[in-house]
Each structure stands twice: as structure tokens, then as C-alpha cells.
Design a protein around this motif. Structure first.
Motif, PDB file in Angstrom:
ATOM      1  N   ALA A 137      33.197  52.004  35.043  1.00 37.78           N
ATOM      2  CA  ALA A 137      34.027  53.576  34.851  1.00 37.78           C
ATOM      3  C   ALA A 137      35.378  53.737  35.594  1.00 37.78           C
ATOM      4  CB  ALA A 137      33.042  54.419  35.349  1.00 37.78           C
ATOM      5  N   ILE A 138      35.280  53.019  36.740  1.00 42.23           N
ATOM      6  CA  ILE A 138      36.673  53.002  37.477  1.00 42.23           C
ATOM      7  C   ILE A 138      37.779  52.204  36.757  1.00 42.23           C
ATOM      8  CG2 ILE A 138      37.754  52.204  39.768  1.00 42.23           C
ATOM      9  CD1 ILE A 138      34.997  52.840  41.103  1.00 42.23           C
ATOM     10  N   LEU A 139      37.410  51.032  36.249  1.00 39.22           N
ATOM     11  CA  LEU A 139      38.449  50.203  35.561  1.00 39.22           C
ATOM     12  C   LEU A 139      38.910  51.231  34.320  1.00 39.22           C
ATOM     13  CD1 LEU A 139      36.874  46.691  35.972  1.00 39.22           C
ATOM     14  CD2 LEU A 139      39.288  47.418  36.783  1.00 39.22           C
ATOM     15  N   LEU A 140      37.714  51.634  33.700  1.00 41.55           N
ATOM     16  CA  LEU A 140      38.223  52.286  32.368  1.00 41.55           C
ATOM     17  C   LEU A 140      39.111  53.366  32.625  1.00 41.55           C
ATOM     18  CD1 LEU A 140      37.896  52.906  29.024  1.00 41.55           C
ATOM     19  CD2 LEU A 140      35.970  54.108  29.815  1.00 41.55           C
ATOM     20  N   ASN A 141      38.789  54.029  33.786  1.00 43.34           N
ATOM     21  CA  ASN A 141      39.862  55.173  34.056  1.00 43.34           C
ATOM     22  C   ASN A 141      41.213  54.709  34.528  1.00 43.34           C
ATOM     23  OD1 ASN A 141      40.147  57.783  34.912  1.00 43.34           O
ATOM     24  ND2 ASN A 141      39.494  57.926  36.672  1.00 43.34           N
ATOM     25  N   PHE A 142      41.249  53.680  35.236  1.00 44.51           N
ATOM     26  CA  PHE A 142      42.501  53.271  35.382  1.00 44.51           C
ATOM     27  C   PHE A 142      43.322  52.774  34.158  1.00 44.51           C
ATOM     28  CE2 PHE A 142      41.460  52.379  40.056  1.00 44.51           C
ATOM     29  CZ  PHE A 142      42.929  52.456  40.543  1.00 44.51           C
ATOM     30  N   LYS A 143      42.601  51.972  33.240  1.00 44.81           N
ATOM     31  CA  LYS A 143      43.176  51.596  32.000  1.00 44.81           C
ATOM     32  C   LYS A 143      43.562  52.729  31.001  1.00 44.81           C
ATOM     33  CE  LYS A 143      41.836  49.130  27.978  1.00 44.81           C
ATOM     34  NZ  LYS A 143      40.659  48.476  26.971  1.00 44.81           N
ATOM     35  N   GLU A 144      42.720  53.807  30.978  1.00 45.29           N
ATOM     36  CA  GLU A 144      43.083  54.761  30.026  1.00 45.29           C
ATOM     37  C   GLU A 144      44.161  55.729  30.492  1.00 45.29           C
ATOM     38  OE1 GLU A 144      41.983  55.853  26.913  1.00 45.29           O
ATOM     39  OE2 GLU A 144      41.732  53.888  27.053  1.00 45.29           O
ATOM     40  N   THR A 145      44.178  55.900  32.021  1.00 47.76           N
ATOM     41  CA  THR A 145      45.279  56.732  32.552  1.00 47.76           C
ATOM     42  C   THR A 145      46.607  55.902  32.381  1.00 47.76           C
ATOM     43  OG1 THR A 145      43.512  57.743  34.006  1.00 47.76           O
ATOM     44  CG2 THR A 145      45.839  57.950  34.602  1.00 47.76           C
ATOM     45  N   ARG A 146      46.620  54.790  32.553  1.00 47.36           N
ATOM     46  CA  ARG A 146      47.623  53.832  32.396  1.00 47.36           C
ATOM     47  C   ARG A 146      48.278  53.984  30.837  1.00 47.36           C
ATOM     48  NH1 ARG A 146      50.412  50.595  35.829  1.00 47.36           N
ATOM     49  NH2 ARG A 146      49.775  52.252  37.414  1.00 47.36           N
ATOM     50  N   ARG A 147      47.534  53.944  30.139  1.00 47.43           N
ATOM     51  CA  ARG A 147      47.773  53.821  28.640  1.00 47.43           C
ATOM     52  C   ARG A 147      48.344  55.042  28.416  1.00 47.43           C
ATOM     53  NH1 ARG A 147      45.771  55.800  24.046  1.00 47.43           N
ATOM     54  NH2 ARG A 147      43.988  56.634  24.844  1.00 47.43           N
ATOM     55  N   ARG A 148      47.882  56.154  28.747  1.00 42.10           N
ATOM     56  CA  ARG A 148      48.339  57.494  28.545  1.00 42.10           C
ATOM     57  C   ARG A 148      49.793  57.757  29.115  1.00 42.10           C
ATOM     58  NH1 ARG A 148      43.829  61.131  26.838  1.00 42.10           N
ATOM     59  NH2 ARG A 148      41.869  59.548  26.548  1.00 42.10           N
ATOM     60  N   SER A 149      49.733  56.987  30.510  1.00 44.13           N
ATOM     61  CA  SER A 149      51.057  57.457  31.046  1.00 44.13           C
ATOM     62  C   SER A 149      52.128  56.425  30.487  1.00 44.13           C
ATOM     63  CB  SER A 149      51.040  56.647  32.526  1.00 44.13           C
ATOM     64  OG  SER A 149      50.108  57.518  33.494  1.00 44.13           O
ATOM     65  N   ILE A 150      51.923  55.257  29.942  1.00 43.05           N
ATOM     66  CA  ILE A 150      53.060  54.408  29.254  1.00 43.05           C
ATOM     67  C   ILE A 150      53.363  55.245  27.930  1.00 43.05           C
ATOM     68  CG2 ILE A 150      53.228  52.601  27.935  1.00 43.05           C
ATOM     69  CD1 ILE A 150      51.581  51.054  30.357  1.00 43.05           C
ATOM     70  N   ASN A 151      52.350  55.779  27.389  1.00 40.95           N
ATOM     71  CA  ASN A 151      52.699  56.365  26.159  1.00 40.95           C
ATOM     72  C   ASN A 151      53.688  57.624  26.479  1.00 40.95           C
ATOM     73  OD1 ASN A 151      52.477  57.825  23.526  1.00 40.95           O
ATOM     74  ND2 ASN A 151      50.898  58.825  23.847  1.00 40.95           N
ATOM     75  N   LEU A 152      53.264  58.525  27.528  1.00 41.44           N
ATOM     76  CA  LEU A 152      54.272  59.499  28.072  1.00 41.44           C
ATOM     77  C   LEU A 152      55.698  59.103  28.623  1.00 41.44           C
ATOM     78  CD1 LEU A 152      55.030  62.282  29.040  1.00 41.44           C
ATOM     79  CD2 LEU A 152      53.914  61.761  31.205  1.00 41.44           C
ATOM     80  N   TRP A 153      55.758  57.805  29.466  1.00 41.84           N
ATOM     81  CA  TRP A 153      56.947  57.139  29.918  1.00 41.84           C
ATOM     82  C   TRP A 153      57.798  56.989  28.695  1.00 41.84           C
ATOM     83  CZ3 TRP A 153      54.097  53.655  33.903  1.00 41.84           C
ATOM     84  CH2 TRP A 153      53.473  54.763  34.894  1.00 41.84           C
ATOM     85  N   LYS A 154      57.095  56.294  27.770  1.00 42.61           N
ATOM     86  CA  LYS A 154      57.941  55.721  26.733  1.00 42.61           C
ATOM     87  C   LYS A 154      58.566  56.874  25.695  1.00 42.61           C
ATOM     88  CE  LYS A 154      56.211  50.954  26.230  1.00 42.61           C
ATOM     89  NZ  LYS A 154      55.759  50.083  25.550  1.00 42.61           N
TER      90      LYS A 154
END
Length: 156
Positions: free
Chosen positions: A6-23
Motif C-alpha cells: 500500500a505504501i509503495l502504491l501510494n508513492f507510485k500513484e502520487t508521483r505519477r499524478r505529480s509528473i502529469n501535473l508538472w508536465k
């Protein structure tokens, strides 16, 4: 799903969404900030990426930074892609270390930061790291709203 999964999924999904925003930040606005005391968009991207590495060092040292010198020191601000490329090595190392922890480690390893008056178990500390990134995602969304720029969809 285990706590670690669950922790790893939270890291992965949060970063995926951050990258989407950043780009989604137009290049002309990477250095924009709402006031002179705020971070610019690109500074906030770097802050999130560099902080992940700093948190990793804190965890490795069980609470202390020691004589830490940031790999980002004196690195010029360029593009979101270059920020991501530079941080990838450090992020991969951190994610691998999390994968290597046992479920028991998440509830028994303590991160003690006397200068911050903090004492947290590893699982809690890892979740706080992801929360830090999520808070800055919200700030950047607010920046884009203020600028009247279409905001990338992060709630897919």
C-alpha cells in the motif's frame, strides 16, 4: 494488500499524478511564483524531488542528516524533464530500499529527529513523505488556477 504494498502504491500513484501535473506547466511559466517569498513552479518540482532524497537519507540514518550535501546543490533550473531525469537514480534507490524492508520493519524501525521533536515509526514516516508531495501538488494546482492555465487531470 500488505502495508508495504500500500505504501509503495501510494508513492507510485502520487508521483505519477505529480509528473502529469508538472508536465502540464507551460515552459513560459516554470519560473512563475505568486509572490517574491514563494517557490516558483520549477523550484517546487525540485523541492519535491530533492526532499524525497533527503527523507531517504534521514531514514537511512534513523533520523539524522549527518554531514549531508545535496546532489542538487548548484544545479541550474532547466526543465521538468531534466529535473525528473536527474532525480530518477535517487528515487529508484529509495523505492528499492522500501521494497527491501519487511512488514515488521514498518512498525518497529523508529525515525527519531530530536531537532524536530519527532519520533515516528517507519511506516508512518513513509506515509508523511508521500503527503508532503501531495501538498505541493495542491499548491501547484492553485498556481495554475491563479494563472488561468488549464490544469491537467490528476483524478483519473
Amino acid at each position: 494488500m500488505t502495508a508495504k504494498e500500500a505504501i509503495l502504491l501510494n508513492f507510485k500513484e502520487t508521483r505519477r499524478r505529480s509528473i502529469n501535473l508538472w508536465k502540464g506547466i507551460p515552459i513560459d511559466f516554470l519560473h512563475w511564483k505568486p509572490d517574491h517569498e514563494a517557490m516558483s513552479c520549477i523550484e517546487m518540482v525540485r523541492h519535491v524531488l530533492e526532499s524525497e532524497h533527503i527523507y531517504h537519507v534521514i531514514i537511512q540514518n534513523r533520523g539524522e542528516l549527518g554531514d549531508f550535501k545535496s546532489p542538487w546543490d548548484n544545479l541550474p533550473y532547466t526543465t521538468v524533464e531534466q529535473e525528473l531525469d536527474f532525480a530518477q537514480f535517487f528515487s529508484d534507490k529509495f523505492m528499492q530500499e522500501i521494497k527491501d524492508y519487511s512488514e515488521d520493519d514498518l512498525s518497529t524501525i523508529e525515525i527519531i529527529r530530536p531537532t524536530k521533536n519527532q519520533r515516528k515509526i517507519l511506516g508512518d514516516y513513509l506515509n508523511r513523505i508521500v503527503f508532503h508531495e501531495a501538498v505541493h501538488m495542491g499548491q501547484l494546482l492553485s498556481y495554475l488556477r491563479t494563472l488561468g492555465i488549464e490544469r491537467p487531470l490528476i483524478w483519473d
